[in-house]
Motif scaffolding. Structure first.
Motif, short mmCIF file in Angstrom:
data_model
loop_
_atom_site.label_atom_id
_atom_site.label_comp_id
_atom_site.label_asym_id
_atom_site.label_seq_id
_atom_site.Cartn_x
_atom_site.Cartn_y
_atom_site.Cartn_z
N VAL A 85 0.88 -1.16 0.00
CA VAL A 85 0.00 0.00 0.00
C VAL A 85 0.92 1.21 0.00
O VAL A 85 1.84 1.30 0.81
CB VAL A 85 -0.92 0.05 1.24
N VAL A 86 0.69 2.13 -0.92
CA VAL A 86 1.47 3.36 -0.96
C VAL A 86 0.49 4.54 -0.97
O VAL A 86 -0.56 4.47 -1.60
CB VAL A 86 2.43 3.39 -2.18
N TYR A 87 0.83 5.58 -0.20
CA TYR A 87 0.00 6.77 -0.07
C TYR A 87 0.73 7.95 -0.69
O TYR A 87 1.96 7.98 -0.67
CB TYR A 87 -0.28 7.07 1.41
N GLY A 88 -0.03 8.92 -1.18
CA GLY A 88 0.63 10.08 -1.76
C GLY A 88 -0.27 11.29 -1.83
O GLY A 88 -1.47 11.23 -1.56
N ARG A 89 0.36 12.39 -2.20
CA ARG A 89 -0.31 13.67 -2.43
C ARG A 89 0.19 14.16 -3.77
O ARG A 89 1.38 14.13 -4.04
CB ARG A 89 0.05 14.64 -1.32
N SER A 90 -0.73 14.61 -4.61
CA SER A 90 -0.36 14.96 -5.97
C SER A 90 -1.23 16.10 -6.48
O SER A 90 -2.30 16.37 -5.93
CB SER A 90 -0.56 13.74 -6.87
N VAL A 91 -0.77 16.73 -7.54
CA VAL A 91 -1.65 17.66 -8.25
C VAL A 91 -2.78 16.80 -8.81
O VAL A 91 -2.60 15.59 -9.00
CB VAL A 91 -0.90 18.40 -9.38
N PRO A 92 -3.95 17.36 -9.06
CA PRO A 92 -5.06 16.55 -9.55
C PRO A 92 -4.69 15.76 -10.81
O PRO A 92 -4.18 16.31 -11.78
CB PRO A 92 -6.15 17.58 -9.84
N THR A 93 -4.90 14.47 -10.75
CA THR A 93 -4.56 13.57 -11.84
C THR A 93 -5.36 12.28 -11.70
O THR A 93 -5.81 11.96 -10.61
CB THR A 93 -3.05 13.25 -11.86
N GLU A 94 -5.51 11.56 -12.78
CA GLU A 94 -6.19 10.26 -12.73
C GLU A 94 -5.19 9.12 -12.80
O GLU A 94 -5.57 7.96 -12.70
CB GLU A 94 -7.21 10.15 -13.85
N THR A 95 -3.91 9.44 -12.98
CA THR A 95 -2.87 8.42 -13.12
C THR A 95 -1.65 8.82 -12.31
O THR A 95 -1.22 9.98 -12.35
CB THR A 95 -2.45 8.28 -14.60
N VAL A 96 -1.08 7.87 -11.58
CA VAL A 96 0.18 8.08 -10.88
C VAL A 96 1.18 7.04 -11.36
O VAL A 96 0.81 5.96 -11.82
CB VAL A 96 0.04 8.00 -9.34
N THR A 97 2.46 7.39 -11.26
CA THR A 97 3.52 6.48 -11.67
C THR A 97 4.15 5.87 -10.44
O THR A 97 4.55 6.59 -9.52
CB THR A 97 4.58 7.24 -12.50
N ILE A 98 4.21 4.55 -10.42
CA ILE A 98 4.79 3.82 -9.30
C ILE A 98 5.96 2.99 -9.82
O ILE A 98 5.85 2.33 -10.86
CB ILE A 98 3.75 2.86 -8.66
N ALA A 99 7.09 3.05 -9.11
CA ALA A 99 8.27 2.26 -9.48
C ALA A 99 8.45 1.11 -8.51
O ALA A 99 8.16 1.24 -7.31
CB ALA A 99 9.51 3.14 -9.48
N PHE A 100 8.93 0.00 -9.01
CA PHE A 100 9.15 -1.21 -8.22
C PHE A 100 10.61 -1.62 -8.39
O PHE A 100 11.07 -1.82 -9.51
CB PHE A 100 8.21 -2.33 -8.68
N GLU A 101 11.32 -1.72 -7.26
CA GLU A 101 12.74 -2.05 -7.29
C GLU A 101 13.04 -3.20 -6.33
O GLU A 101 12.52 -3.22 -5.22
CB GLU A 101 13.59 -0.85 -6.86
N ASP A 102 13.92 -4.08 -6.75
CA ASP A 102 14.36 -5.17 -5.88
C ASP A 102 15.25 -4.58 -4.80
O ASP A 102 16.26 -3.95 -5.10
CB ASP A 102 15.12 -6.21 -6.71
N ALA A 103 14.87 -4.77 -3.54
CA ALA A 103 15.63 -4.17 -2.44
C ALA A 103 16.49 -5.19 -1.70
O ALA A 103 17.29 -4.82 -0.85
CB ALA A 103 14.66 -3.52 -1.45
N VAL A 119 -0.53 3.80 -12.94
CA VAL A 119 -1.70 3.26 -12.26
C VAL A 119 -2.85 4.25 -12.36
O VAL A 119 -2.69 5.43 -12.04
CB VAL A 119 -1.38 2.96 -10.77
N THR A 120 -4.00 3.77 -12.81
CA THR A 120 -5.19 4.60 -12.93
C THR A 120 -5.93 4.64 -11.60
O THR A 120 -6.18 3.60 -10.99
CB THR A 120 -6.12 4.06 -14.04
N LEU A 121 -6.27 5.85 -11.17
CA LEU A 121 -6.98 6.06 -9.90
C LEU A 121 -8.46 6.31 -10.17
O LEU A 121 -8.82 6.78 -11.25
CB LEU A 121 -6.40 7.28 -9.18
N ARG A 122 -9.28 6.04 -9.18
CA ARG A 122 -10.69 6.42 -9.25
C ARG A 122 -11.02 7.27 -8.03
O ARG A 122 -10.48 7.05 -6.95
CB ARG A 122 -11.61 5.20 -9.36
N LYS A 123 -11.89 8.22 -8.22
CA LYS A 123 -12.23 9.16 -7.15
C LYS A 123 -13.10 8.46 -6.12
O LYS A 123 -14.12 7.86 -6.44
CB LYS A 123 -12.95 10.38 -7.70
#
Length: 161
Positions: A85-103, A119-123
């Motif tokens: 689960v990742v949380y964020g704050r953004s300018v208004p948008t319907e899509t956010v970019t998420i990166a996945f890295e081997d840690a 990732v497509t968001l829904r309100k």
């Protein structure tokens, strides 16, 4: 006496100007923004050795993958079941970019390649004040990572070499 009155006028003017400026600043400062959360699971693909020289591609949830949103300072990691689960704050948008890295490097059947997903968001709900434009969410996001060492075909056809 004139110096004292002049100082008093300057001080009072400064206080009134600062108060008026700060009040108007509270109403206009800031850009519109949304809050969001993304829920998902990360799978890793790796080759499992079978009898002989053949290998089979297996996909399973993987833990310890670093999950980074482009608009958040927070970093999350996948659980033992591959969930995040990742949380964020953004300018208004319907899509956010998420990166996945081997840690964790070689753990979890090898080193996985970094991958970026849009990732497509829904309100979920409307905003409550002037700049806040609502809470957005994405659920059931599935990401499949490939191991670095599996980017080449493990079963090459000798006739094609």
């Amino acid at each position: 006496m004139m110096k004292g009155i002049f100082r008093l006028i300057i001080i009072l003017s400064s206080v009134l100007f600062t108060t008026a400026f700060s009040c108007s600043k509270k109403q206009t400062i800031g850009e519109p923004y949304i809050l969001y959360e993304v829920h998902g699971i990360v799978y890793g693909s790796y080759y499992k050795e079978l009898d002989g020289a053949k290998k089979e591609l297996v996909t399973a949830p993987i833990k310890g993958i670093k999950v980074i949103s482009d608009s958040s300072s927070e970093t999350a990691y996948t659980s033992n079941e591959g969930r995040f689960v990742v949380y964020g704050r953004s300018v208004p948008t319907e899509t956010v970019t998420i990166a996945f890295e081997d840690a964790d490097g070689e753990n979890n059947h090898g080193t996985y390649l970094r991958q970026t997903e849009h990732v497509t968001l829904r309100k979920l709900n409307e905003g409550g004040d002037r700049n806040y434009e609502g809470y957005w969410i994405a659920t059931d996001v599935e990401v499949k990572l490939l191991r670095k060492e599996d980017t080449m075909d493990p079963n090459p056809n000798p006739d094609e070499l």
